[in-house]
Enzyme design. Sequence first.
Site, PDB file in Angstrom:
ATOM      1  N   TYR A  55       1.469  87.544 125.607  1.00 18.82           N
ATOM      2  CA  TYR A  55       1.724  87.673 124.169  1.00 18.82           C
ATOM      3  C   TYR A  55       1.373  89.081 123.690  1.00 18.82           C
ATOM      4  O   TYR A  55       0.573  89.789 124.315  1.00 18.82           O
ATOM      5  CB  TYR A  55       0.900  86.645 123.378  1.00 18.82           C
ATOM      6  N   ASP A  66      -3.521  92.928 119.243  1.00 23.66           N
ATOM      7  CA  ASP A  66      -3.946  92.250 120.481  1.00 23.66           C
ATOM      8  C   ASP A  66      -2.755  92.107 121.417  1.00 23.66           C
ATOM      9  O   ASP A  66      -1.600  92.038 120.967  1.00 23.66           O
ATOM     10  CB  ASP A  66      -4.519  90.867 120.159  1.00 23.66           C
ATOM     11  N   ILE A  85      -4.774  79.102 117.699  1.00 26.63           N
ATOM     12  CA  ILE A  85      -4.398  78.867 116.307  1.00 26.63           C
ATOM     13  C   ILE A  85      -3.307  77.796 116.241  1.00 26.63           C
ATOM     14  O   ILE A  85      -2.548  77.597 117.198  1.00 26.63           O
ATOM     15  CB  ILE A  85      -3.939  80.175 115.615  1.00 26.63           C
ATOM     16  N   TYR A 111      -5.428  82.421 110.928  1.00 27.39           N
ATOM     17  CA  TYR A 111      -6.878  82.497 110.761  1.00 27.39           C
ATOM     18  C   TYR A 111      -7.337  82.257 109.330  1.00 27.39           C
ATOM     19  O   TYR A 111      -8.514  82.431 109.018  1.00 27.39           O
ATOM     20  CB  TYR A 111      -7.391  83.849 111.276  1.00 27.39           C
ATOM     21  N   PHE A 128       3.607  87.143 116.438  1.00 28.35           N
ATOM     22  CA  PHE A 128       3.331  87.088 117.875  1.00 28.35           C
ATOM     23  C   PHE A 128       4.638  87.035 118.648  1.00 28.35           C
ATOM     24  O   PHE A 128       5.522  86.232 118.333  1.00 28.35           O
ATOM     25  CB  PHE A 128       2.511  85.850 118.239  1.00 28.35           C
TER      26      PHE A 128
END
Length: 456
Positions: A55, A66, A85, A111, A128
């Site tokens: 990812y 990230d 998540i 989040y 993502f």
Amino acid sequence: MKMTAEEQTSEGQHTIPMEGEDITPKKDGGVLKLVKREGTGTEFPMTGDKVFVHYVGTFVDGTQFDSSRGGGDKFSFELGKGQVILAWDIGVATMKAGELCQFICRPEYAYGSAGSPPKIPPNATLIFEVELFDFRGEDITENEDGGIIHRIITKGQGYSKPNEGASVEVTVVGTCEGRVFDERELKFEIGDGESLGLPPGVEKAIMAMEQGEEALFTMKPKYGFGIEGNVKYNIPGGAILQYKINLAAFEKAKESWEMNTDEKLEQSSLVKEKGTQYFKEGKYKQASVQYKRIVSWLEHESGLSEENEKKAKALRLAAHLNLAMCFLKLQEPGLALENCDKALQLDAANEKALFRRGEAQFGMKEFDKARDDFQRVIQLYPANKAAKSQVLLCQKHIKEQHEKDKRIYANMFQRFAERDSKKEAVKVAGDSKQNGDGDEMEVESREKESASEEKA
């Protein structure tokens, strides 16, 4: 459903077109999915499956926060277990192996208002890019030998699961190579499955389920019908089975800590009778399950009255003796030996414990130890004719073993002697070679002298 979203970035208010299909159950636009590369096959990951992905995570302004790429190892997690998540649990469940897609995740599916300091600020919408490489079910065997793979079709309620002795109501559909061979609604106690024609893996499977769950289990032969197969269901030996099971309801059997001493003694007497009935019917595995329950209930019971202590000891002794007999029948002498030793801790001169331990030692080819146990039986119980026969049988095997060992050692020593002889011959030849041409000329001179002497 295609949607676009207005997003707030640190630079100020502006509209960013973010297309995708709303894949949330509520259809509230919380997770938008855009497929960038189609996957293969027809299967999707199920709840509880272990999934392997790469990812890249970015904010709506394109800033990356990230990534799993670059490090080599893929990121893995169990789907639907809340390990990631919510957007991921929802989104990855819609992917096929090999698929590459984009998820746009609103804060309530990511989040939330708290964020994830220091990387993720509060109320952040995240993007993502996810690539799904593989997914596989959960291995529920004790040794994780891949023998029973659990895949959840419909998640159950709560966290409680059936235990040994629990009453269960299930629907089972058994298939082998695409053919349905068993389809039934059943109500029974865990431990009684074999009497209903269920392979051992089915009960293990049910004990991994929650109430209301529907799941698919793949079972290797060890947990199915073994190398023998099943004539009734026309299952060949060594076949892999699939069972779809729906656990409609269950009532757990009382655990040891939930019962007082009187209840444990009462239940132990009941399951002892149940185990004996199974044993008489030749159902040794099912019988052993019942006897094990007695041991688990009474093994560590302390502070009993003299009368209850006597009852508990008698039940434990009977359980270990019967377990030893079951394991002898099941050709598991190691487990039989273990239970005989425990029985002898309770009654050091018990005739059945000594005799069965001798049988277990014999099965493990420990003929010296077996003979000692049978001789001890004769010493304590001279009328035991079976023990006398077993002593003679042990002595016969000990003699055969000694003769076999003598032959092995004789052959071994002969091989050692031949090997040493060859080594010596090689050494002599090597020494001669090291002496050089002078030695060869000396030998040749001696041969000539000998020849001239013969002529004279």
